[in-house]
Design an enzyme around this catalytic site. Structure first.
Site, PDB file in Angstrom:
ATOM      1  N   VAL A  11      -4.293  -4.210  -9.234  1.00 54.09           N
ATOM      2  CA  VAL A  11      -3.126  -3.518  -8.680  1.00 54.09           C
ATOM      3  C   VAL A  11      -2.099  -4.513  -8.141  1.00 54.09           C
ATOM      4  O   VAL A  11      -0.918  -4.466  -8.486  1.00 54.09           O
ATOM      5  CB  VAL A  11      -3.567  -2.531  -7.575  1.00 54.09           C
ATOM      6  N   GLU A 154      -1.208   3.861  -5.603  1.00 52.91           N
ATOM      7  CA  GLU A 154      -0.931   3.338  -6.942  1.00 52.91           C
ATOM      8  C   GLU A 154      -1.613   4.229  -7.986  1.00 52.91           C
ATOM      9  O   GLU A 154      -2.787   4.555  -7.852  1.00 52.91           O
ATOM     10  CB  GLU A 154      -1.466   1.898  -7.030  1.00 52.91           C
ATOM     11  N   PHE A 155      -0.858   4.576  -9.038  1.00 53.80           N
ATOM     12  CA  PHE A 155      -1.419   5.451 -10.077  1.00 53.80           C
ATOM     13  C   PHE A 155      -1.554   4.746 -11.427  1.00 53.80           C
ATOM     14  O   PHE A 155      -1.780   5.406 -12.440  1.00 53.80           O
ATOM     15  CB  PHE A 155      -0.529   6.700 -10.245  1.00 53.80           C
ATOM     16  N   LYS A 157      -2.865   2.841 -14.748  1.00 54.35           N
ATOM     17  CA  LYS A 157      -4.122   2.922 -15.506  1.00 54.35           C
ATOM     18  C   LYS A 157      -4.416   1.531 -16.050  1.00 54.35           C
ATOM     19  O   LYS A 157      -3.528   0.913 -16.659  1.00 54.35           O
ATOM     20  CB  LYS A 157      -3.981   3.886 -16.689  1.00 54.35           C
ATOM     21  N   GLU A 158      -5.621   1.036 -15.852  1.00 56.32           N
ATOM     22  CA  GLU A 158      -5.968  -0.246 -16.475  1.00 56.32           C
ATOM     23  C   GLU A 158      -5.832  -0.074 -17.981  1.00 56.32           C
ATOM     24  O   GLU A 158      -6.166   0.964 -18.531  1.00 56.32           O
ATOM     25  CB  GLU A 158      -7.386  -0.667 -16.092  1.00 56.32           C
ATOM     26  N   CYS A 270     -12.339   3.079 -10.284  1.00 57.54           N
ATOM     27  CA  CYS A 270     -11.672   4.137  -9.516  1.00 57.54           C
ATOM     28  C   CYS A 270     -12.410   5.472  -9.513  1.00 57.54           C
ATOM     29  O   CYS A 270     -12.829   5.938  -8.453  1.00 57.54           O
ATOM     30  CB  CYS A 270     -10.245   4.316 -10.028  1.00 57.54           C
ATOM     31  N   ARG A 338     -16.584  -2.735 -14.274  1.00 52.23           N
ATOM     32  CA  ARG A 338     -17.110  -2.030 -13.096  1.00 52.23           C
ATOM     33  C   ARG A 338     -17.563  -0.620 -13.496  1.00 52.23           C
ATOM     34  O   ARG A 338     -16.817   0.124 -14.117  1.00 52.23           O
ATOM     35  CB  ARG A 338     -16.050  -1.994 -11.980  1.00 52.23           C
TER      36      ARG A 338
HETATM   37  N1  LIG Z   1      -7.865  -0.979 -10.656  1.00 52.34           N
HETATM   38  C1  LIG Z   1      -7.188   0.143 -10.824  1.00 52.34           C
HETATM   39  O1  LIG Z   1      -7.017   0.654 -11.929  1.00 52.34           O
HETATM   40  C2  LIG Z   1      -6.576   0.835  -9.636  1.00 52.34           C
HETATM   41  C3  LIG Z   1      -5.610   1.820  -9.840  1.00 52.34           C
HETATM   42  C4  LIG Z   1      -5.050   2.448  -8.740  1.00 52.34           C
HETATM   43  C5  LIG Z   1      -5.487   2.131  -7.458  1.00 52.34           C
HETATM   44  N2  LIG Z   1      -6.463   1.187  -7.295  1.00 52.34           N
HETATM   45  C6  LIG Z   1      -6.876   0.864  -5.928  1.00 52.34           C
HETATM   46  O2  LIG Z   1      -6.219  -0.331  -5.538  1.00 52.34           O
HETATM   47  C7  LIG Z   1      -7.073  -1.136  -4.704  1.00 52.34           C
HETATM   48  C8  LIG Z   1      -7.272  -2.500  -5.315  1.00 52.34           C
HETATM   49  O3  LIG Z   1      -7.959  -2.328  -6.539  1.00 52.34           O
HETATM   50  P1  LIG Z   1      -8.074  -3.527  -7.616  1.00 52.34           P
HETATM   51  O4  LIG Z   1      -8.771  -2.963  -8.794  1.00 52.34           O
HETATM   52  O5  LIG Z   1      -6.744  -4.177  -7.775  1.00 52.34           O
HETATM   53  O6  LIG Z   1      -9.036  -4.515  -6.804  1.00 52.34           O
HETATM   54  P2  LIG Z   1      -9.514  -5.986  -7.219  1.00 52.34           P
HETATM   55  O7  LIG Z   1     -10.920  -6.085  -6.796  1.00 52.34           O
HETATM   56  O8  LIG Z   1      -9.139  -6.265  -8.653  1.00 52.34           O
HETATM   57  O9  LIG Z   1      -8.591  -6.944  -6.315  1.00 52.34           O
HETATM   58  C9  LIG Z   1      -8.669  -7.004  -4.921  1.00 52.34           C
HETATM   59  C10 LIG Z   1      -8.216  -8.396  -4.487  1.00 52.34           C
HETATM   60  O10 LIG Z   1      -8.099  -8.408  -3.065  1.00 52.34           O
HETATM   61  C11 LIG Z   1      -8.468  -9.693  -2.609  1.00 52.34           C
HETATM   62  N3  LIG Z   1      -8.714  -9.653  -1.161  1.00 52.34           N
HETATM   63  C12 LIG Z   1      -9.784  -9.175  -0.477  1.00 52.34           C
HETATM   64  N4  LIG Z   1      -9.612  -9.333   0.847  1.00 52.34           N
HETATM   65  C13 LIG Z   1      -8.402  -9.912   1.015  1.00 52.34           C
HETATM   66  C14 LIG Z   1      -7.638 -10.313   2.155  1.00 52.34           C
HETATM   67  N5  LIG Z   1      -8.096 -10.136   3.400  1.00 52.34           N
HETATM   68  N6  LIG Z   1      -6.434 -10.882   1.952  1.00 52.34           N
HETATM   69  C15 LIG Z   1      -5.953 -11.058   0.713  1.00 52.34           C
HETATM   70  N7  LIG Z   1      -6.623 -10.697  -0.409  1.00 52.34           N
HETATM   71  C16 LIG Z   1      -7.831 -10.130  -0.254  1.00 52.34           C
HETATM   72  C17 LIG Z   1      -9.669 -10.030  -3.464  1.00 52.34           C
HETATM   73  O11 LIG Z   1      -9.951 -11.413  -3.446  1.00 52.34           O
HETATM   74  C18 LIG Z   1      -9.201  -9.525  -4.837  1.00 52.34           C
HETATM   75  O12 LIG Z   1      -8.531 -10.522  -5.568  1.00 52.34           O
HETATM   76  C19 LIG Z   1      -8.362  -0.321  -4.539  1.00 52.34           C
HETATM   77  O13 LIG Z   1      -8.262   0.467  -3.388  1.00 52.34           O
HETATM   78  C20 LIG Z   1      -8.352   0.575  -5.766  1.00 52.34           C
HETATM   79  O14 LIG Z   1      -9.060   1.778  -5.575  1.00 52.34           O
HETATM   80  C21 LIG Z   1      -6.999   0.530  -8.346  1.00 52.34           C
END
Ligand SMILES: NC(=O)c1ccc[n+]([C@@H]2O[C@H](COP(=O)([O-])OP(=O)(O)OC[C@H]3O[C@@H](n4cnc5c(N)ncnc54)[C@H](O)[C@@H]3O)[C@@H](O)[C@H]2O)c1
Length: 450
Positions: A11, A154-155, A157-158, A270, A338
């Site tokens: 995201v 955030e909406f 889609k990977e 998600c 995941r």
């Molecule tokens: N992946 C998706 O498709 C998607 C879509 C919409 C919403 N989301 C939501 O967005 C959020 C993030 O998801 P993601 O898939 O991007 O996660 P991710 O695991 O890919 O990335 C998270 C990042 O945060 C970093 N991080 C952790 N603690 C930190 C801190 N204190 N300071 C700075 N960086 C830090 C980690 O090192 C990692 O790089 C989640 O809540 C998820 O549910 C994800």
């Protein structure tokens, strides 16, 4: 505008890339030093179509920077995005420790007013928690700086994340009751103006509604998947073909064709965690979320479906067999593993004493990272190589280049001509005409039905 993004994963990195592409300046902060170092060298740590050139060009243009220095990030911008992970804790609730850690970091270093934006998927009430935590830290250091906490879920889609952020269906902005609503609305209209030209996509609401909107969207989509898988299992038992049923119901415009594909279960970072987290939120407030529990239970069962077909076909004699596996990522166009159905299948096959020869166009490195080197897993360079000497072919992910394979080659390379298809990619008649036994999801008596 200047924006700081905390958490440079799927995201955070995509948001940073598209915001910088339209001219904003973005400072990306992550605690993962190796990730930040790679990004500085132009190495993009995730696979997402279109992301690499966007990040590289904006980095070279100086509109996007990468750092592990939180203080630098906090002082860079008035707007602070939180995009860190919210994984499930041991009882399924969303673990907010990373979100609250960032909140604390911002409070520690801030020297001017901030708008703190929750991009992470967080339970209802989190904006209030983040605000309370920041206020507590500011009070402790006798600071009277002002701040607002906004929910902006955030909406994306990977697999199509860049396109989704460039042309969002909607932009939800949730504002807390006592925050300066007018100022926040103007700030968000400015920030997202480049993505909002065709028609107004911004929906302003209160923060709690915004937080619930994100969960409601993912739970609705997960429900569609589990509903179709339930229908598929019924179809199988009554001798119907779910693919005909899918066409039959999708043509009703109230239902539509999107997201009604039966398969071997949903995965990813998600749906599984968000269904669990909303269930947990509901239970905590004394409401039994029966539908959500059913959605999750159906999905868990569905992830075992491919192993059940294999077990049935080989009459329980799986030990010592080798299975070709096409598709490791939880869906196409991503390397994200995941909660992927492929993991449940591989782990069941290994527990039964079988070997796996796997191929995925993008998720090989991630598979290696998760499972390391093991004798019962061979990562093959091509989908054809994965077939060599295997007892059957199993398909877990609907990558485009799996959709029209050379069936003669499959038959020639496999020890036994069997395909177990978790994504219903083929016409059963065509596969059977090639002399291959074909198991698919919910396709009645013709393909592995009762
Ligand atoms: N992946 C998706 O498709 C998607 C879509 C919409 C919403 N989301 C939501 O967005 C959020 C993030 O998801 P993601 O898939 O991007 O996660 P991710 O695991 O890919 O990335 C998270 C990042 O945060 C970093 N991080 C952790 N603690 C930190 C801190 N204190 N300071 C700075 N960086 C830090 C980690 O090192 C990692 O790089 C989640 O809540 C998820 O549910 C994800």
């Amino acid at each position: 505008m200047n924006v700081t993004v905390f958490g440079i994963g799927y995201v955070g990195l995509v948001q940073a890339a598209v915001l910088s592409e339209v001219g904003h300046h973005v400072c990306c902060v992550d605690v993962d030093a190796a990730r930040i170092e790679k990004l500085k060298q132009g190495i993009i740590p995730i696979y997402e179509p279109g992301l690499t050139p966007l990040v590289k060009s904006n980095f070279e243009a100086g509109r996007i920077t990468f750092t592990t220095n939180a203080e630098e990030g906090v002082n860079f911008a008035d707007m602070q995005f939180i995009a860190v992970g919210t994984p499930p804790d041991e009882d399924g609730a969303a673990d907010l420790k990373y979100v609250l850690a960032v909140a604390n970091t911002i409070a520690t270093h801030m020297q001017s007013a901030k708008v703190i934006v929750d991009k992470s998927t967080v339970p209802v009430g989190t904006a209030d928690k983040v605000a309370a935590s920041i206020q507590q830290a500011l009070t402790a250091k006798n600071s009277e700086l002002s701040f607002s906490v906004v929910s902006n879920p955030e909406f994306l889609k990977e697999g199509s994340a860049v396109a989704d952020c460039m042309r969002p269906d909607r932009i939800v902005v949730g504002i807390r009751p006592n925050d300066n609503s007018q100022h926040i609305q103007e700030t968000f209209k400015d920030l997202y103006a480049p993505f909002n030209r065709n028609h107004d996509r911004i929906i302003f609401m209160d923060a709690r509604s915004a937080e619930l909107t994100k969960y409601a969207a993912n739970c609705m989509l997960a429900t569609k998947v589990s509903f179709m898988n339930e229908m598929a299992n019924i179809a199988e038992k009554v001798g119907a073909d779910i693919e005909h049923v899918r066409q039959g119901i999708g043509s009703d415009s109230r239902i539509g064709f999107q997201f009604i594909y039966p398969g071997c279960g949903y995965g990813g970072s998600c749906f599984p965690k968000d269904v669990q987290a909303l269930s947990k939120t509901s239970e905590v407030i004394g409401y039994q979320p029966e539908l959500l529990h059913a959605v999750e239970a159906i999905n868990q069962r569905q992830k075992n479906k491919l192993f059940e077909y294999i077990n049935k076909h080989f009459k329980g004699n799986i030990k010592g067999k080798t299975f070709a596996l096409w598709g490791l990522s939880f869906k196409p166009k991503t390397d994200d593993m995941r909660e992927a159905p492929s993991r449940v299948l591989m782990e069941s096959l290994w527990a039964a004493g079988a070997k796996v020869q796997a191929f995925d166009p993008e998720a090989m490195e991630e598979t290696q990272r998760i499972y390391g080197s093991r004798e019962d897993l061979a990562l093959m360079g091509t989908k054809e190589a994965a077939l060599k000497g295997a007892d059957a072919l199993v398909i877990c992910t609907e990558w485009q280049n799996f959709k029209a394979p050379d069936f003669d080659l499959i038959k020639a390379e496999l020890k036994q001509p069997v395909i177990v298809d978790g994504r219903n990619l083929f016409d059963p008649e065509r596969v059977k005409a090639k002399g291959i036994e074909y198991y698919a999801i919910g396709r009645g008596l013709s393909v592995g039905g009762e």
